[in-house]
Motif scaffolding. Structure first.
Motif, mmCIF file in Angstrom:
data_model
loop_
_atom_site.group_PDB
_atom_site.id
_atom_site.type_symbol
_atom_site.label_atom_id
_atom_site.label_comp_id
_atom_site.label_asym_id
_atom_site.label_seq_id
_atom_site.Cartn_x
_atom_site.Cartn_y
_atom_site.Cartn_z
ATOM 1 N N ALA A 1 0.840 -1.250 0.021
ATOM 2 C CA ALA A 1 0.031 -0.099 -0.096
ATOM 3 C C ALA A 1 0.954 1.259 -0.097
ATOM 4 O O ALA A 1 0.669 2.322 -0.627
ATOM 5 C CB ALA A 1 -0.871 -0.075 1.180
ATOM 6 N N LEU A 2 1.780 1.322 1.078
ATOM 7 C CA LEU A 2 2.753 2.392 0.916
ATOM 8 C C LEU A 2 3.511 2.847 -0.620
ATOM 9 O O LEU A 2 3.708 3.578 -0.937
ATOM 10 C CB LEU A 2 3.803 2.188 2.045
ATOM 11 N N PHE A 3 3.940 1.373 -1.049
ATOM 12 C CA PHE A 3 4.587 1.617 -2.476
ATOM 13 C C PHE A 3 3.646 2.202 -3.386
ATOM 14 O O PHE A 3 4.238 3.102 -4.074
ATOM 15 C CB PHE A 3 5.023 0.083 -2.785
ATOM 16 N N VAL A 4 2.297 1.638 -3.454
ATOM 17 C CA VAL A 4 1.391 2.258 -4.457
ATOM 18 C C VAL A 4 1.202 3.592 -4.270
ATOM 19 O O VAL A 4 1.129 4.492 -5.108
ATOM 20 C CB VAL A 4 0.122 1.265 -4.491
ATOM 21 N N TYR A 5 0.902 4.147 -2.782
ATOM 22 C CA TYR A 5 0.753 5.407 -2.645
ATOM 23 C C TYR A 5 1.947 6.472 -3.080
ATOM 24 O O TYR A 5 1.457 7.322 -3.644
ATOM 25 C CB TYR A 5 0.590 5.723 -0.799
ATOM 26 N N CYS A 6 3.133 5.866 -2.491
ATOM 27 C CA CYS A 6 4.217 6.645 -2.904
ATOM 28 C C CYS A 6 4.560 6.813 -4.534
ATOM 29 O O CYS A 6 4.719 7.863 -4.844
ATOM 30 C CB CYS A 6 5.574 6.251 -2.538
ATOM 31 N N MET A 7 4.282 5.807 -5.306
ATOM 32 C CA MET A 7 4.599 6.096 -6.558
ATOM 33 C C MET A 7 3.524 6.714 -7.409
ATOM 34 O O MET A 7 3.614 7.457 -8.060
ATOM 35 C CB MET A 7 4.520 4.731 -7.239
ATOM 36 N N THR A 8 2.403 6.609 -7.145
ATOM 37 C CA THR A 8 1.062 7.098 -7.525
ATOM 38 C C THR A 8 1.295 8.729 -7.199
ATOM 39 O O THR A 8 1.128 9.688 -8.374
ATOM 40 C CB THR A 8 -0.105 6.676 -7.136
ATOM 41 N N SER A 9 1.560 9.049 -6.012
ATOM 42 C CA SER A 9 1.457 10.672 -5.367
ATOM 43 C C SER A 9 2.558 11.204 -6.196
ATOM 44 O O SER A 9 2.380 12.459 -6.385
ATOM 45 C CB SER A 9 1.588 10.638 -4.130
ATOM 46 N N TRP A 10 3.821 10.403 -6.392
ATOM 47 C CA TRP A 10 4.938 11.348 -6.895
ATOM 48 C C TRP A 10 4.645 11.241 -8.679
ATOM 49 O O TRP A 10 4.851 12.518 -9.075
ATOM 50 C CB TRP A 10 6.100 10.126 -6.879
ATOM 51 N N VAL A 11 4.321 10.240 -9.269
ATOM 52 C CA VAL A 11 3.929 10.367 -10.801
ATOM 53 C C VAL A 11 3.044 11.480 -11.049
ATOM 54 O O VAL A 11 3.249 12.394 -12.054
ATOM 55 C CB VAL A 11 3.724 8.991 -11.306
ATOM 56 N N GLY A 13 2.015 13.825 -8.976
ATOM 57 C CA GLY A 13 2.214 15.188 -8.296
ATOM 58 C C GLY A 13 3.123 16.043 -8.977
ATOM 59 O O GLY A 13 3.813 16.039 -10.017
ATOM 60 N N PRO A 14 3.306 17.219 -8.136
ATOM 61 C CA PRO A 14 4.271 18.268 -8.739
ATOM 62 C C PRO A 14 5.818 17.957 -8.532
ATOM 63 O O PRO A 14 6.588 18.804 -9.469
ATOM 64 C CB PRO A 14 3.924 19.419 -7.949
ATOM 65 N N GLY A 100 13.159 13.324 -10.219
ATOM 66 C CA GLY A 100 13.398 13.557 -8.850
ATOM 67 C C GLY A 100 12.945 12.280 -8.034
ATOM 68 O O GLY A 100 13.491 10.996 -8.377
ATOM 69 N N SER A 101 12.301 12.251 -6.958
ATOM 70 C CA SER A 101 11.819 11.172 -6.307
ATOM 71 C C SER A 101 10.589 11.302 -5.521
ATOM 72 O O SER A 101 10.166 12.291 -5.555
ATOM 73 C CB SER A 101 13.067 10.560 -5.199
ATOM 74 N N TRP A 102 10.313 10.457 -4.657
ATOM 75 C CA TRP A 102 8.740 10.377 -4.070
ATOM 76 C C TRP A 102 9.042 10.810 -2.534
ATOM 77 O O TRP A 102 7.984 10.655 -1.818
ATOM 78 C CB TRP A 102 8.303 8.772 -4.190
ATOM 79 N N ALA A 113 14.501 17.019 0.450
ATOM 80 C CA ALA A 113 14.663 15.503 0.143
ATOM 81 C C ALA A 113 13.823 15.247 -1.029
ATOM 82 O O ALA A 113 14.212 14.435 -2.014
ATOM 83 C CB ALA A 113 14.015 14.491 1.485
ATOM 84 N N TYR A 114 12.765 16.029 -1.350
ATOM 85 C CA TYR A 114 11.758 15.791 -2.656
ATOM 86 C C TYR A 114 12.754 15.765 -3.634
ATOM 87 O O TYR A 114 12.389 15.756 -4.988
ATOM 88 C CB TYR A 114 10.696 16.568 -2.662
#
Length: 329
Positions: A1-11, A13-14, A100-102, A113-114
């Motif tokens: 769930a954390l993996f999916v959340y981070c990758m989705t919000s990163w791709v 997001g800004p 960048g990164s998530w 960090a972002y």
């Protein structure tokens, strides 16, 4: 769930933008070198995924154990940039293609960090060829040792594997740091080879990554007579369709892989971040490595002795000079 959340919000997001600071200042030959490495890395990834995942799947109409293992190791990339959670210490080369990164999707302390430029072909897909691949080889090495010496103890077997991974890590990371693919800009000086040089190398890195490799190799090697690991043991007792059972088995392996890298690498690195020495590069000398994470053109001084740790809400970490003492006569 954390993996999916981070990758989705990163791709979506800004923060999903290329970090390219300093690329135009690198020599054309060096840029070509990095691009050549990217092609090789993509080729290695494609080969390993075909050989261990897709080829057995097409042949047997089911996912092989090695396929599950490689795909589980691939999710460990989630924690790859977590070393920047508190402050910058490992710097990637932003000449590599990156977005960048998530880290902006996580409750980090480090305000920049972002901006951590995670190279897609290197640090991203690298978990297939520079993590899962060596761990698989380590498991095969342990199998060979066991056949050659059936009476060898488990402790000695793991110890030989750990020593082998120490040697492997020293060799591969010496090449990486010498060529500037990434560098350890802030390390604990007294446990660092070539301290103060851009290619300095912390011996703690070898111990931590050898521990990660060894744990993954043990996960692959120590299986019961049904081919089950410590993660998915007794999975057949679950009442569900075979497809969902395979998925559950993979999820269990993902969980163990995440705990392995968290305990052997990221938690120690968060500790090392608290004791790191002065940065060995600057944005003037190596802008493609500092990548806007810190420096004179940013609100934040790079880590070093006496430099405060900024927090996510810190406008700066620079200390205003003390007023001059009044002159007395």
């Amino acid at each position: 769930a954390l993996f999916v959340y981070c990758m989705t919000s990163w791709v979506l997001g800004p923060d999903f933008v290329p970090v390219t600071l300093g690329r135009d200042q690198a020599s054309p030959d060096y840029v070509r070198f990095i691009r050549t490495l990217e092609v090789i890395m993509l080729g290695l990834t494609a080969f390993l995924l075909w050989w261990f995942v897709f080829k057995p799947l097409l042949r047997d109409r089911r996912m092989s154990f090695d396929g599950l293992f490689f795909l589980a190791c691939g999710t460990m990339v989630l924690q790859e940039p977590w070393h920047a959670w508190i402050r910058p210490q490992l710097l990637y080369n932003d000449i590599f293609i990156n977005y960048g990164s998530w880290m902006g999707s996580l409750p980090v302390s480090n305000p920049t960090a972002y901006k951590t430029p995670l190279p897609i072909a290197f640090a991203g897909l690298g978990y297939f060829w520079i993590v899962a691949g060596p761990a698989w080889c380590g498991s095969k090495f342990m199998s060979w040792m066991k056949v050659r010496n059936p009476g060898i103890s488990t402790l000695r077997l793991i110890g030989f594997g750990f020593l082998g991974f120490c040697i492997f890590d020293l060799i591969i990371e010496s090449f990486i740091t010498r060529t500037g693919m990434f560098i350890y800009a802030s390390t604990v000086p007294w446990v660092t080879l070539f301290a103060g040089q851009p290619h300095q190398f912390p011996l703690t890195e070898t111990v931590c990554w050898a521990g990660t490799y060894t744990a993954l190799a043990c996960l692959h090697f120590f299986r019961n007579d049904k081919g089950e690991t410590i993660a998915d043991r007794n999975v057949d007792s679950i009442q569900m369709p075979s497809t969902l059972k395979t998925f559950a088995r993979w999820l269990a392996m993902v969980g163990v892989c995440q705990m392995i890298i968290l305990c052997t690498w990221n938690i120690p690195y968060l500790f090392f971040a608290l004791h790191g020495g002065k940065f060995v590069v600057s944005e003037e000398s190596h802008p493609w490595l500092t990548a806007g994470l810190c420096g004179t053109s940013t609100p934040y001084d790079c880590p070093g002795p006496g430099v405060p740790f900024p927090r996510i809400d810190s406008p700066t970490n620079r200390i205003a000079p003390l007023p001059a003492a009044p002159t007395t006569h």
